[in-house]
Design a protein around this motif. Structure first.
Motif: not given
Lengths: 340, 340
Positions: A237-238, A240, B251, B255
């Motif tokens: 997710a980092n 994005v 995102k 996550e």
DNA sequence: AGTTGGCACTCCGCGGATATGAGTGCCAAG
DNA sequence: CTTGGCACTCATATCCGCGGAGTGCCAACT
């Protein structure tokens, strides 16, 4: 050619650019850093740095951004790895302690690393090829079905179900278990595959064929380097963020993350836990990952690298922080593996 | 209120929008589909559909796009699941055959599903809570260290290393192994935790304490529902497209994919392999995944759902195709698990 | 009653012209 | 070698006008 101040300027450019993601100009530089000189002087230095290929401008009359070569010089300047804060150390310790098995250790590590660096983290499982055999178990499931379990020194467990053409006496299975264990316990896995070759001939003639089959599967399972490809990934997710050159690399990167073979090539050869490898932009062995960097190191008990872990992110990343985090996590994981 | 033609119009709108990702207007509709009526008529129907909340327009004087409610109606209209082509069936078969163990089956399935649907695929490992114990093994590693291995009917292997305060005689360990197995083999895991309670008291008084400790860890390992959270994920690279409402969900979705607890909530209760569940937009139990849909189903031998698998993607997805792929893969995996 | 063609209206998106301003390179003076 | 000054460049933002897709409504038709 590059005096101390020019290096300072480069460092300042890298730091600012990493933080703001925007080309940095001469005026902004002297404002944010105490360089003790005027913007005009900085401009001269910048011209020199650009001449040498360490920085570049996206278009005429914009600020400068570091090139791969610039990042490389910057990283090489970072002689000593910045130690983590006490709070971070404590976070690592509490995060990793209480892991119940190898899977747990690996998963916790990858999450921790992703959280510390705010990037994509990768942890390779300890390679079987460098582990030794701790125990072999042969379990009867049905009369014609066996389960073979191999436990390694690093905590990994490999198992195979084997269909037999004929039933086997419990006594024979017991003998097989004993012979396998005496032959291979303590041996490296690759060696183990060889050591068992002579096992079948010690059995009664009638059993030799089926024993040979079992031993063959054992050797295959143990020598199978496909299992070296096992990795855990976290923090995707980092990836994005928005508006960046790096955006173009996101898809290829996600694809690479799913291709474990490619992924392991990215991580590179596992080095000693005390060395942290940094690959920047074009140094990364993958065409489409031009604006991607990899920070990695080996880990394993006693400086003997069993596998690799690291983070991957945009060339515009916090190298100092990432290197420190990778280093620290590798140390802790090595420590845990030494205990277990 | 909604006659057959209006449903046809809705279906046409959904199909076109899914394909083009652009609001679809009345003229384009009659051009691309043989509706047999004029654009003006379609406009009237559209007005009615909008009135009822099945479609909406992003801004005045643009085409229409389906709402969640519209997709829902569309999906409910899909009575029979479209069968896959022969080529696809063959692809599934060749892709899944040759898997050596459970891990392999799960990983192959998730890759296959991602490739078939061009979306993010999720496969939950067979839940331990619905598995039965196939075998328990107790292995001596050092005099004060045991390895406990539990093999389940679904092929999962759980292991725990146990440190003992005192050594145990081989004979006692053999007895323990035997007693554990007779007590729990064939039992569901939850039940197994209870069945072993009376095991320690059958041992000599001197051994009871340490045996009780081992049994306690066994019960804990077996009842630990944390292990139910194990999932495999694939196809994340398919998330990267451009210019969409869905971009905002990427995102949060990534996550969620890393938080296995959240993820399993998304997949939902595992249903029978013959039923495919579809959750659309707001129906998905997560605020930030408003433009995300989930297509899932249970799998397991003989219509007994052991776990769930599915895909997740934008509400604007090919529901028919995804449902077919999910259904087919679930069937094949169930089949393989029944054999093993 | 439902369907259709006509028509006025709305508003998004696009291209071009203009303004802004950050940043540069160069030069001459300190 | 450093510095202030200055002319120049060019990406970005803003505004304007226009074209076109698409709509809603109405009157006519079946």
């Amino acid at each position: 050619m590059l005096d101390a101040r020019k290096l300072d300027v480069l460092r300042a450019i890298v730091e600012d650019y990493v933080q703001t993601r925007e080309p940095v100009g001469s005026k902004a530089l002297v404002d944010r850093h105490r360089l003790g000189v005027s913007p005009a002087t900085v401009r001269n230095d910048m011209a020199a740095l650009e001449e040498e290929g360490f920085i570049t401008q996206p278009h005429t009359s914009a600020g400068r951004i570091p090139t791969d070569k610039g990042y490389r010089l910057f990283v090489d300047q970072l002689t000593d790895i910045k130690p983590l804060s006490g709070a971070e150390k404590r976070a690592i310790a509490t995060f990793l302690q209480g892991a119940v098995d190898l899977d747990d250790v690996v998963h916790r590590s990858v999450r921790l690393l992703a959280q510390l660096t705010q990037q994509v983290a990768i942890v390779q499982y300890p390679t079987l090829s460098r582990s030794t055999v701790r125990h072999v178990e042969v379990v009867t499931m049905t009369s014609t079905r066996l389960l073979l379990v191999v436990i390694t020194s690093t905590g990994r467990v490999e198992q195979r179900v084997i269909e037999l053409p004929t039933g086997l006496d419990d006594e024979v299975i017991g003998e097989l278990r004993a012979r396998l264990n005496t032959a291979v316990v303590g041996q490296p896995l690759i060696e183990a595959a060889n050591r068992v070759a002579s096992v079948p001939e010690k059995f009664h003639l009638v059993d030799q064929a089926v024993v040979a089959q079992i031993v063959g599967i054992f050797a295959e399972a143990v020598a199978d380097n496909r299992t070296d490809e096992k990795v855990a990934i976290g923090g995707t997710a980092n990836l994005v963020r928005f508006g960046d050159d790096f955006d173009r690399s996101i898809k290829p990167l996600l694809e690479a993350l799913e291709e474990h073979v490619v992924l392991l090539k990215l991580l590179g050869e596992s080095t000693s836990p005390s060395l942290v490898t940094v690959r920047i932009g074009h140094e990364v062995p993958h065409d489409q990952l031009a604006s991607t960097s990899v920070v990695a190191t080996g880990y394993g008990p006693g400086d003997r690298a069993l596998a690799t872990l690291g983070v991957v992110g945009p060339t515009r990343m916090d190298y100092a922080g990432s290197m420190a985090a990778v280093h620290a996590v590798a140390r802790y994981v090595s420590h845990i593996l030494a205990d277990a």
